[in-house]
Design an enzyme around this catalytic site. Structure first.
Site: not given
Ligand SMILES: Cc1cc2nc3c(=O)[nH]c(=O)nc-3n(C[C@H](O)[C@H](O)[C@H](O)COP(=O)(O)OP(=O)(O)OC[C@H]3O[C@@H](n4cnc5c(N)ncnc54)[C@H](O)[C@@H]3O)c2cc1C
Length: 457
Positions: A13, A46, A83, A310, A447
């Site tokens: 994100a 993922c 942070v 995303n 259906r």
């Molecule tokens: C094993 C596995 C398989 C998956 N398979 C799928 C799939 O097949 N399909 C699907 O749609 N989704 C899947 N997911 C879920 C997907 O990976 C997550 O939904 C996605 O990564 C979320 O993105 P995000 O950016 O919200 O969070 P994250 O990817 O968790 O990223 C958040 C980031 O913020 C950082 N962060 C947090 N707090 C702080 C702070 N205070 N200061 C600095 N940095 C910080 C963390 O270190 C992390 O890198 C899977 C997840 C896992 C674990």
């Protein structure tokens, strides 16, 4: 004068938002600073099960963009920087360099919170023992692979049978482990109704994966050098040389909570349609740290999926960059697999429909992935829920082989469009014997659901 955008969280994100904002605003107009506490940015969690299982050879194949590549695009991505505090009134964040320990404040004009989700690690005796692994980050994946290389035994226990649990069961099976999956619910994949979960259970049995339902883990037992040796439930002990946790996640919203930002009942940040944090003009949030509107039930839910993260990032980046975009909500589509068995769901389960007071009919059909006479035709079970009287589609679950998972997208589109099962029966879906029977399994279900709606009133 240039404004400053600060992004907290450097994965799906956060970096989608930063990249989209950069496409729309030049460095002279918008400075972008992103903080990531981990060792990696823009990586695919993922893909971890497929890397551990050996389908993906190298860790780096899971990295979509390196920190250097982000920096080349004028995004000041600061790795290993956490942070630690958010000062909303002062429009600034406090950071800590995790290598040097140095602390600093950074001001912002606009802020994006993309802190993701935190894996639940049940506070059980022995949970931190060597040999017990989570699979949230690439570091976790590497630690698990190292542990698999080191261990002489071949017994693995997976705790939790959600999609991560079943994907990890497959990965460990592929690496030659004897796999036991312990699950609190009776059936694996609680995102399905239990009758569909039972099909997954049966298929896992067929693959040689022992799946134990109704198994609440009470402790992790350790042996030589404190390493895991077994997992205990109330009534049994399961020997384990390695343990993988797939026990779910919660939104990582500690910073937001401390700063007084609005959180929902599931602990996720609440946003408007533009992904702006409610009541805060210059703060956006997206990904696993927010709650989303379920378009079918009308309720807020927390669904931790990369596909949403995303899209949230794109929407946030567009709005931060001076454009306009919205994220209307989700219908709850998710797919996964265990070996050749594909598992898909969208919309409401029976339980969800009951919870929001919707009266419904259900039908379940057995069909095949291809014309029955065409080589490779495999069984597929489709369950469909429709609202009584109106016939509105409420949900679909599919379990089967090749072609089962992505078929659920037909239902996802129908749900998004608010279609009735009657309208679905007329959908002009493609047909040729290698791809489906002349009546696609989803159409057969529609259906049958139509007939059930008509006879229910
Ligand atoms: C094993 C596995 C398989 C998956 N398979 C799928 C799939 O097949 N399909 C699907 O749609 N989704 C899947 N997911 C879920 C997907 O990976 C997550 O939904 C996605 O990564 C979320 O993105 P995000 O950016 O919200 O969070 P994250 O990817 O968790 O990223 C958040 C980031 O913020 C950082 N962060 C947090 N707090 C702080 C702070 N205070 N200061 C600095 N940095 C910080 C963390 O270190 C992390 O890198 C899977 C997840 C896992 C674990």
């Amino acid at each position: 004068m240039s404004e400053r955008l600060v992004v907290i969280g450097g994965d799906a994100a956060g970096m989608s938002a930063a990249s989209q904002a950069r496409r729309l605003k030049k460095p002279g107009e918008l400075e972008i600073v992103a903080f990531e506490r981990g060792h990696f940015a823009s990586f695919s969690a993922c893909g971890i099960p497929y890397w551990v299982g050996g389908d993906v050879a190298e860790r780096d194949e899971l990295i979509a963009r390196t920190p250097e590549e982000h920096r080349e695009r004028d995004i000041d991505l600061r790795m290993r920087t956490e942070v630690t505090e958010l000062d909303v009134d002062g429009q600034r964040v406090r950071t800590r360099d995790l290598e040097s320990g140095e602390e600093a404040w950074t001001g912002y004009d606009k802020l994006v919170i993309a802190t993701g989700a935190r894996p639940l690690r049940p506070p059980l005796p022995g949970i931190d023992a060597p040999g017990v692994h989570g699979v949230q980050t690439l570091d976790d994946g590497q630690a698990l692979l190292d542990s698999l290389d080191r261990t002489k035994g071949r017994r693995a226990v997976v705790v939790g049978a959600g999609y991560i649990g079943v994907e990890m069961a497959e990965a460990l099976l592929n690496r030659g482990y004897e796999v036991t999956v312990l699950n609190r619910s009776e059936q694996p994949m609680a995102t399905l109704d239990p009758d569909m979960g039972r099909l997954v259970h049966r298929a896992m049995d067929g693959l040689g994966i022992t799946t134990v339902g109704g198994a609440a883990v009470t402790k992790i037992l350790t042996g030589d050098a404190g390493r895991v040796r077994a997992v205990a439930t109330d009534d049994a002990e399961y020997p384990a040389d390695v343990v993988v946790l797939g026990t779910g996640v919660v939104p990582e919203t500690g910073l937001a909570r401390a700063a007084g930002l609005p959180l929902g009942v599931h602990g996720g940040l609440l946003t408007d349609l533009a992904m702006r944090v409610r009541g805060h003009e210059n703060i956006w949030a997206g990904g696993d740290c927010v709650e989303v509107l379920d378009l079918v039930s009308g309720r807020e839910r927390h669904i931790a999926l990369g596909t949403h993260a995303n899209k949230h990032g794109q929407v946030i980046g567009a709005n931060v960059g001076g454009g306009y975009a919205t994220f209307p909500g989700v219908v709850g589509t998710a797919v996964s697999k265990v070996c050749a068995l594909e598992i898909a769901r969208t919309g409401l389960r029976e339980k969800d429909a009951r919870e929001v007071g919707l009266a419904y009919v259900t039908v379940t059909v057995e069909s095949t992935s291809r014309a029955g006479y065409y080589p490779g035709a495999a069984p597929m079970t489709v369950k469909m829920l429709a609202e009584r009287r109106t016939g509105r589609l409420l949900g679909v679950q599919i379990v089967g082989r090749e072609g089962a998972a992505k078929r659920v997208d037909i239902a996802a589109v129908a749900l998004t469009a608010g279609m009735t099962v009657e309208q679905m029966t007329a959908l002009d879906l493609g047909y040729a014997p290698p791809f489906s029977p002349v009546w696609d399994p989803v159409l057969v279900a529609a259906r049958k659901a139509l007939a059930a709606v008509r006879s229910a009133d």
